[in-house]
Design a protein around this motif. Structure first.
Motif, PDB file in Angstrom:
ATOM      1  N   VAL A   1      30.687  70.965 -67.559  1.00 29.88           N
ATOM      2  CA  VAL A   1      29.979  70.107 -66.611  1.00 29.88           C
ATOM      3  C   VAL A   1      28.625  70.661 -66.457  1.00 29.88           C
ATOM      4  N   THR A   2      28.183  71.796 -66.769  1.00 34.74           N
ATOM      5  CA  THR A   2      26.907  72.009 -66.753  1.00 34.74           C
ATOM      6  C   THR A   2      25.951  71.594 -67.869  1.00 34.74           C
ATOM      7  N   GLU A   3      26.608  71.256 -69.059  1.00 31.95           N
ATOM      8  CA  GLU A   3      25.943  70.584 -70.132  1.00 31.95           C
ATOM      9  C   GLU A   3      25.538  69.166 -69.981  1.00 31.95           C
ATOM     10  N   LYS A   4      26.380  68.517 -68.777  1.00 35.40           N
ATOM     11  CA  LYS A   4      26.337  67.043 -68.767  1.00 35.40           C
ATOM     12  C   LYS A   4      25.386  66.811 -67.466  1.00 35.40           C
ATOM     13  N   LEU A   5      25.267  67.914 -66.944  1.00 34.58           N
ATOM     14  CA  LEU A   5      24.504  67.628 -65.741  1.00 34.58           C
ATOM     15  C   LEU A   5      23.156  66.870 -65.882  1.00 34.58           C
ATOM     16  N   LYS A   6      22.347  67.296 -66.846  1.00 33.43           N
ATOM     17  CA  LYS A   6      21.161  66.793 -67.067  1.00 33.43           C
ATOM     18  C   LYS A   6      21.183  65.123 -67.371  1.00 33.43           C
ATOM     19  N   LEU A   7      22.512  64.418 -67.788  1.00 32.82           N
ATOM     20  CA  LEU A   7      22.745  63.208 -68.107  1.00 32.82           C
ATOM     21  C   LEU A   7      22.532  62.359 -67.052  1.00 32.82           C
ATOM     22  N   VAL A   8      22.834  62.945 -65.753  1.00 32.86           N
ATOM     23  CA  VAL A   8      23.169  62.087 -64.491  1.00 32.86           C
ATOM     24  C   VAL A   8      22.167  62.323 -63.577  1.00 32.86           C
ATOM     25  N   ASP A   9      22.341  61.599 -62.568  1.00 36.61           N
ATOM     26  CA  ASP A   9      21.329  61.351 -61.497  1.00 36.61           C
ATOM     27  C   ASP A   9      22.196  61.759 -60.023  1.00 36.61           C
ATOM     28  N   ILE A  10      23.557  61.837 -60.002  1.00 35.04           N
ATOM     29  CA  ILE A  10      24.220  62.257 -58.941  1.00 35.04           C
ATOM     30  C   ILE A  10      25.479  62.742 -59.447  1.00 35.04           C
ATOM     31  N   ILE A  11      26.192  63.532 -58.629  1.00 37.85           N
ATOM     32  CA  ILE A  11      27.728  64.013 -58.887  1.00 37.85           C
ATOM     33  C   ILE A  11      28.543  63.275 -57.731  1.00 37.85           C
ATOM     34  N   PHE A  12      29.771  62.790 -58.281  1.00 38.39           N
ATOM     35  CA  PHE A  12      30.856  62.571 -57.324  1.00 38.39           C
ATOM     36  C   PHE A  12      31.723  63.614 -57.266  1.00 38.39           C
TER      37      PHE A  12
ATOM     38  N   ASP B   1      28.896  74.729 -55.971  1.00 38.64           N
ATOM     39  CA  ASP B   1      27.160  74.742 -55.448  1.00 38.64           C
ATOM     40  C   ASP B   1      26.456  75.439 -56.746  1.00 38.64           C
ATOM     41  N   GLN B   2      26.998  76.481 -57.188  1.00 44.25           N
ATOM     42  CA  GLN B   2      26.195  77.087 -58.366  1.00 44.25           C
ATOM     43  C   GLN B   2      26.407  75.969 -59.657  1.00 44.25           C
ATOM     44  N   VAL B   3      27.438  75.484 -59.667  1.00 50.18           N
ATOM     45  CA  VAL B   3      27.392  74.810 -60.786  1.00 50.18           C
ATOM     46  C   VAL B   3      26.727  73.585 -60.773  1.00 50.18           C
ATOM     47  N   ILE B   4      26.565  72.685 -59.768  1.00 52.49           N
ATOM     48  CA  ILE B   4      25.660  71.561 -59.943  1.00 52.49           C
ATOM     49  C   ILE B   4      24.373  71.736 -59.243  1.00 52.49           C
ATOM     50  N   GLN B   5      24.151  73.008 -58.772  1.00 51.97           N
ATOM     51  CA  GLN B   5      22.916  73.396 -58.304  1.00 51.97           C
ATOM     52  C   GLN B   5      22.065  72.294 -57.472  1.00 51.97           C
ATOM     53  N   GLN B   6      20.996  71.914 -57.704  1.00 48.20           N
ATOM     54  CA  GLN B   6      20.157  70.777 -56.476  1.00 48.20           C
ATOM     55  C   GLN B   6      20.544  69.399 -56.697  1.00 48.20           C
ATOM     56  N   LYS B   7      21.441  69.156 -57.788  1.00 49.37           N
ATOM     57  CA  LYS B   7      21.771  67.877 -58.079  1.00 49.37           C
ATOM     58  C   LYS B   7      22.201  66.977 -56.885  1.00 49.37           C
ATOM     59  N   PRO B   8      21.738  65.979 -56.586  1.00 50.59           N
ATOM     60  CA  PRO B   8      22.286  64.937 -55.616  1.00 50.59           C
ATOM     61  C   PRO B   8      23.895  64.780 -55.651  1.00 50.59           C
ATOM     62  N   ARG B   9      24.488  64.676 -54.623  1.00 50.67           N
ATOM     63  CA  ARG B   9      25.928  65.000 -54.619  1.00 50.67           C
ATOM     64  C   ARG B   9      26.529  63.829 -53.436  1.00 50.67           C
ATOM     65  N   LEU B  10      27.630  63.181 -53.765  1.00 51.18           N
ATOM     66  CA  LEU B  10      28.370  62.455 -52.867  1.00 51.18           C
ATOM     67  C   LEU B  10      29.624  63.068 -52.789  1.00 51.18           C
ATOM     68  N   ILE B  11      30.313  63.555 -51.808  1.00 51.72           N
ATOM     69  CA  ILE B  11      31.703  64.158 -51.709  1.00 51.72           C
ATOM     70  C   ILE B  11      32.482  62.819 -51.515  1.00 51.72           C
TER      71      ILE B  11
END
Ligand SMILES: Nc1nc2c(ncn2[C@@H]2O[C@H](COP(=O)(O)OP(=O)(O)OP(=O)(O)O)[C@@H](O)[C@H]2O)c(=O)[nH]1
Ligand SMILES: [Mg+2]
Length: 289
Positions: free
Chosen positions: A17-28, A45-55
């Motif tokens: 997940v961490t590796e792909k984080l930089k490829l995306v704008d938002i996490i679902f 929270d630690q895994v996706i850090q400050q990445k914008p998120r939609l639950i």
């Protein structure tokens, strides 16, 4: 119920997940609407850090509607947008697009102000096993005309799915395992099918389920099994349900294992209606204590 995942397994999933984080704008972040807190990965929270998120509360068709509304408010009060959907039937999908655009509106406006041409929002789905990640991806990809090819500058093997004009979704979700010290969380995950039956003690799970029904939905229990409470001697309750449902072994005694399986299956198959296992008010009280 205590179930341990292999720590190595968990670390690997997290790394992916961490590796792909930089490829995306938002996490679902996909959660099960029947257990919106218990089906979250505690490290999220630690895994996706400050990445914008939609639950995304998935399987809303199976959850108690009143509780689902409360949970959406709970997440939004905490500053995270949340929507409820049913991936199986494709209900609420337009909310995902709408909320994503709103979450990223400022960032997009800043890009436009700098003269950068607006592009599609890139998103990745993450969630625990069985929460409906593949179903949602399939549902979203069916709506799209075509998969987009490899994108320049990103991992060659990475496939993106076009969702309308506005979103591009990574075709592989990130699996984040649930982890739980609290045995009740394990039971909730088991009854909703997030944990393989082969590692579940079915009778323990049925007892938990019956006590839960007694507390929250006694009238439905009455309708299904003809009882509105669980006997202090749990065998009496099993005897009653087993007899009613014809669960006898070859000696004519009640087969407790089969009886337990029937109770759990009934809940999973929605014979006890829409059921939410995480009660917001109760869980917040617990959290605050
Ligand atoms: N009722 C209902 N069932 C759903 C919904 N979304 C998914 N399911 C069912 O949930 C089960 C698991 O869905 P999957 O899409 O395979 O879940 P997953 O997250 O990809 O699971 P893993 O690949 O094991 O991590 C399937 O039986 C789906 O049909 C939903 O919104 N409502
Ligand atoms: Mg899957």
């Amino acid at each position: 119920m205590t179930i341990q995942w292999f720590p190595g397994h968990m670390a690997k999933a997290r790394r992916q997940v961490t590796e792909k984080l930089k490829l995306v704008d938002i996490i679902f972040e996909l959660v099960d609407a029947r257990l919106p807190l218990s089906s979250r990965n505690p490290m999220i929270d630690q895994v996706i850090q400050q990445k914008p998120r939609l639950i995304i509360l998935n399987k809303m068709d199976m959850a108690d509607e009143v509780e689902t509304k409360k949970w959406i408010r709970y997440f939004e009060d905490q500053g995270t947008r949340a929507v409820a959907i049913n991936s199986l039937e494709g209900r609420g999908l337009q909310l995902v697009t709408k909320a994503s655009k709103e979450i990223l509106e400022d960032k997009w406006n800043r890009m436009i102000a700098k003269g950068i041409k607006p592009r599609a929002i890139r998103a990745m789905i993450v969630g625990i096993p069985n929460v409906g990640k593949s179903t949602l991806i399939n549902r979203l990809s069916k709506k799209s005309l075509a998969k987009t090819g490899n994108m320049p500058g990103v991992t060659k093997a990475q496939q993106w799915i076009k969702v309308g004009k506005e979103i591009e979704l990574l075709d592989t979700p990130g699996i984040l395992w649930p982890k739980f010290e609290d045995p009740e969380t394990g039971l909730k995950l088991a009854v909703t099918g997030a944990i393989k039956d082969s590692v579940i003690q079915m009778q323990e799970l049925a007892i938990y389920s019956l006590r839960f029904l007694e507390e929250r939905y006694p009238e439905r229990m009455m309708e299904r099994y003809g009882i509105d409470h669980v006997d202090e001697e749990i065998v009496n309750t099993f005897d009653h349900i087993g007899k009613k449902r014809g669960c006898f072994d070859q000696h004519g005694d009640i087969d407790y294992e089969t009886t337990a399986e029937i109770v759990v299956r009934d809940i999973r198959n929605q014979y006890l209606g829409k059921v939410t296992f995480d009660y917001r008010d109760e869980m917040i009280e617990k959290e605050e204590a």
